[in-house]
Design an enzyme around this catalytic site. Structure first.
Site, PDB file in Angstrom:
ATOM      1  N   HIS A 151       0.859  -1.188   0.000  1.00  0.00           N
ATOM      2  CA  HIS A 151       0.000   0.000   0.000  1.00  0.00           C
ATOM      3  C   HIS A 151       0.890   1.231   0.000  1.00  0.00           C
ATOM      4  O   HIS A 151       1.743   1.353   0.864  1.00  0.00           O
ATOM      5  CB  HIS A 151      -0.822   0.089   1.295  1.00  0.00           C
ATOM      6  CG  HIS A 151      -1.790  -1.032   1.479  1.00  0.00           C
ATOM      7  ND1 HIS A 151      -2.448  -1.226   2.660  1.00  0.00           N
ATOM      8  CD2 HIS A 151      -2.233  -1.983   0.654  1.00  0.00           C
ATOM      9  CE1 HIS A 151      -3.253  -2.271   2.549  1.00  0.00           C
ATOM     10  NE2 HIS A 151      -3.138  -2.756   1.336  1.00  0.00           N
ATOM     11  N   TYR A 182      -9.164   6.891   1.234  1.00  0.00           N
ATOM     12  CA  TYR A 182     -10.131   6.388   0.251  1.00  0.00           C
ATOM     13  C   TYR A 182     -11.002   7.539  -0.254  1.00  0.00           C
ATOM     14  O   TYR A 182     -11.474   8.367   0.533  1.00  0.00           O
ATOM     15  CB  TYR A 182     -11.012   5.302   0.866  1.00  0.00           C
ATOM     16  CG  TYR A 182     -10.223   4.056   1.216  1.00  0.00           C
ATOM     17  CD1 TYR A 182      -9.377   3.477   0.286  1.00  0.00           C
ATOM     18  CD2 TYR A 182     -10.311   3.476   2.481  1.00  0.00           C
ATOM     19  CE1 TYR A 182      -8.633   2.350   0.591  1.00  0.00           C
ATOM     20  CE2 TYR A 182      -9.579   2.342   2.801  1.00  0.00           C
ATOM     21  CZ  TYR A 182      -8.733   1.789   1.850  1.00  0.00           C
ATOM     22  OH  TYR A 182      -7.993   0.675   2.161  1.00  0.00           O
ATOM     23  N   HIS A 228     -12.936   1.810  -3.324  1.00  0.00           N
ATOM     24  CA  HIS A 228     -13.650   1.633  -2.052  1.00  0.00           C
ATOM     25  C   HIS A 228     -15.130   1.983  -2.182  1.00  0.00           C
ATOM     26  O   HIS A 228     -15.711   2.672  -1.343  1.00  0.00           O
ATOM     27  CB  HIS A 228     -12.988   2.461  -0.934  1.00  0.00           C
ATOM     28  CG  HIS A 228     -12.745   1.665   0.305  1.00  0.00           C
ATOM     29  ND1 HIS A 228     -13.551   1.752   1.413  1.00  0.00           N
ATOM     30  CD2 HIS A 228     -11.798   0.752   0.610  1.00  0.00           C
ATOM     31  CE1 HIS A 228     -13.101   0.928   2.347  1.00  0.00           C
ATOM     32  NE2 HIS A 228     -12.051   0.301   1.889  1.00  0.00           N
ATOM     33  N   GLU A 252     -10.097  -1.837  -7.699  1.00  0.00           N
ATOM     34  CA  GLU A 252     -10.849  -2.588  -6.691  1.00  0.00           C
ATOM     35  C   GLU A 252     -12.130  -1.855  -6.305  1.00  0.00           C
ATOM     36  O   GLU A 252     -12.124  -0.634  -6.131  1.00  0.00           O
ATOM     37  CB  GLU A 252      -9.957  -2.753  -5.454  1.00  0.00           C
ATOM     38  CG  GLU A 252     -10.652  -3.479  -4.320  1.00  0.00           C
ATOM     39  CD  GLU A 252      -9.780  -3.556  -3.077  1.00  0.00           C
ATOM     40  OE1 GLU A 252      -8.573  -3.238  -3.161  1.00  0.00           O
ATOM     41  OE2 GLU A 252     -10.310  -3.914  -2.024  1.00  0.00           O
ATOM     42  N   GLU A 278     -14.412  -7.293  -0.991  1.00  0.00           N
ATOM     43  CA  GLU A 278     -13.959  -7.283   0.399  1.00  0.00           C
ATOM     44  C   GLU A 278     -15.149  -7.232   1.361  1.00  0.00           C
ATOM     45  O   GLU A 278     -15.023  -7.618   2.519  1.00  0.00           O
ATOM     46  CB  GLU A 278     -12.935  -6.167   0.624  1.00  0.00           C
ATOM     47  CG  GLU A 278     -13.383  -4.895   1.228  1.00  0.00           C
ATOM     48  CD  GLU A 278     -12.216  -3.945   1.493  1.00  0.00           C
ATOM     49  OE1 GLU A 278     -11.274  -3.890   0.691  1.00  0.00           O
ATOM     50  OE2 GLU A 278     -12.251  -3.262   2.513  1.00  0.00           O
ATOM     51  N   ASP A 332      -6.889  -3.218  10.060  1.00  0.00           N
ATOM     52  CA  ASP A 332      -7.524  -3.672  11.301  1.00  0.00           C
ATOM     53  C   ASP A 332      -7.339  -5.164  11.533  1.00  0.00           C
ATOM     54  O   ASP A 332      -7.594  -5.675  12.606  1.00  0.00           O
ATOM     55  CB  ASP A 332      -9.028  -3.376  11.252  1.00  0.00           C
ATOM     56  CG  ASP A 332      -9.719  -4.119  10.116  1.00  0.00           C
ATOM     57  OD1 ASP A 332      -9.501  -3.744   8.950  1.00  0.00           O
ATOM     58  OD2 ASP A 332     -10.451  -5.091  10.387  1.00  0.00           O
TER      59      ASP A 332
HETATM   60 MG    MG Z   1     -10.357  -2.575  -0.411  1.00  0.00          MG
END
Ligand code: MG
Length: 422
Positions: A151, A182, A228, A252, A278, A332
């Site tokens: 990332h 995001y 996102h 994504e 996700e 997380d």
């Molecule tokens: Mg993601």
């Protein structure tokens, strides 16, 4: 004598005979414990420890849920544990199936987190008992290590290029590139205060950023970008089209899970690879996208779909359709979930890429045996089971922090105040 129908019913309802693996004494589940910890860094990690009748034999699984940890804890303590104690831990598939249906309503995030904790712990037990790492039980290694994507983010295009080059110097070949947080690139000042997210601004800003990035770093790094779920409908189609020249490894979640049928239009309009999922917890969300070849990577979090058992089935489902896995991590997430993903990743041909995650030293003392990333690839330790453990005394020293506003997920809003789907 029971009427014939009742007799048949009683036979069907009988539990599986308690048989043990050849040459080994019978095994039962003696106790199910919850280990909840901040791991010294504000995490909200929930682990299940399944203790068996064999002295010293137990398994660890991840049931973490960053936004509803206390719901998961109650579901384990009040509902899973009384059901699971006394059962045979060797029958993973049957325990997964019956555990899945035990709640009647199924496939939700909390239920799946609970199932995941149980499932990973059972695989851990099975591996320890066999004296083998879990990946051996899944068919053995098909690759030497698990490539991960890094990332990076930056506030300016120059900073972004610099950070890509730093990531490459660490050995990463796959790099996710974000403009700040995001939705970054799509925020404009809101006269009412703060910032508002504007889809059109985002669609205008991000493709030229990647044009600049490619002009500076070339086509060697495999680049990803996470929308996102911030775009809707035709904007997602247009964004995918505009990103096509920059040879993305994937973009994504260009859409939220509520807008999946748009992937058909996206597929008809561009060849930009799509990574999705996700937020998926229900197989009906991802199965049609895979069988219709509308996506290229499925991004489920292993602990959100119920653990290793459904993750290996998902990978097996992807294989004949040429879709690949890209199991989700996120800051997380915990090292037990990461290593569970590793065991599936390293043993499956449908693997595509693994999302990177790394942990501070204090957390690696709470959870020992965590995977290690070297030169952009994740390595396990080849110990029997998952190869991981939790230091309970240390975990207890770092309890979950107070819930504040219920551990809410922070939401962005559009100029008129409408919430943007995260
Ligand atoms: Mg993601």
């Amino acid at each position: 004598m029971l009427p014939r129908r009742e007799l048949l019913k009683s036979l069907w309802a009988a539990p599986l005979l308690a048989q043990s693996a050849k040459g080994l004494p019978p095994l039962t589940i003696k106790d199910v414990k919850v280990i909840a910890t901040s791991a010294g860094r504000g995490y909200r990690w929930i682990f299940i420890k399944i203790i068996t009748s064999e002295p010293g034999l137990y398994g660890i699984g991840s049931a973490s849920n960053n936004f509803q940890p206390h719901a998961v804890i109650a579901a384990i303590e009040k509902h899973l544990a009384p059901w699971l104690i006394g059962k045979n831990p060797e029958q993973i598939e049957d325990l997964w199936q019956s555990g899945h249906l035990r709640t009647y309503w199924r496939n939700g995030p909390v239920n799946n987190n609970v199932l995941s904790g149980m499932d990973m712990a059972l695989w851990d037990i099975k591996g320890k008992r066999a004296g083998m790492p879990v990946y051996e039980l899944l068919g053995g290694k098909v690759r030497n290590a698990v490539p991960c994507y890094d990332h990076i983010a930056g506030r300016t295009k120059e900073q972004i290029v610099e950070n890509i080059q730093k990531s490459q110097a660490l050995g990463y070949r796959h790099i996710r590139v974000q403009m700040g947080a995001y939705g970054g690139g799509g925020f404009i000042p809101n006269p009412a205060g703060g910032q508002a997210f504007d889809e059109d601004v985002y669609v205008d800003t991000i493709p030229p950023l990647f044009e600049y990035v490619r002009s500076k770093v070339g086509n060697t790094p495999k680049l990803c970008h996470d929308v996102h779920s911030h775009l809707s409908g035709i904007n997602a189609v247009e964004f995918s089209r505009r990103m096509q020249p920059y040879q993305m490894f994937f973009i994504e979640d260009v859409l939220s899970p509520e807008q999946l049928p748009w992937y058909k239009q996206i597929r008809q309009t561009s060849t930009t690879p799509q990574a999705v999922g996700e937020l998926f917890t229900h197989p009906f969300e991802y199965l049609p996208l895979i069988s219709d070849r509308l996506i290229d990577f499925v991004r489920c979090r292993v602990s959100s779909i119920g653990g290793i058992t459904p993750a290996k089935k998902l990978a097996a489902f992807c294989e004949p359709y040429g879709v690949r896995t890209a199991f989700q991590e996120g800051g997380d997430n915990d090292p037990v979930n990461q290593i569970a993903a590793y065991h599936v990743d390293i043993s499956h041909p449908a693997f595509g890429i693994q999302e990177e995650n790394h942990f501070p030293d204090v957390a690696k003392e709470v959870v020992t045996g965590a995977g290690e990333i070297r030169q952009g690839s994740l390595y396990g330790n080849d110990k029997p089971g998952l190869g991981i453990d939790v230091n309970e005394a240390l975990a207890a020293k770092y309890p979950l922090q107070p819930a504040g506003k219920g551990y809410e997920y922070p939401l962005d809003r559009a100029m008129d105040g409408t919430v943007v789907k995260p």
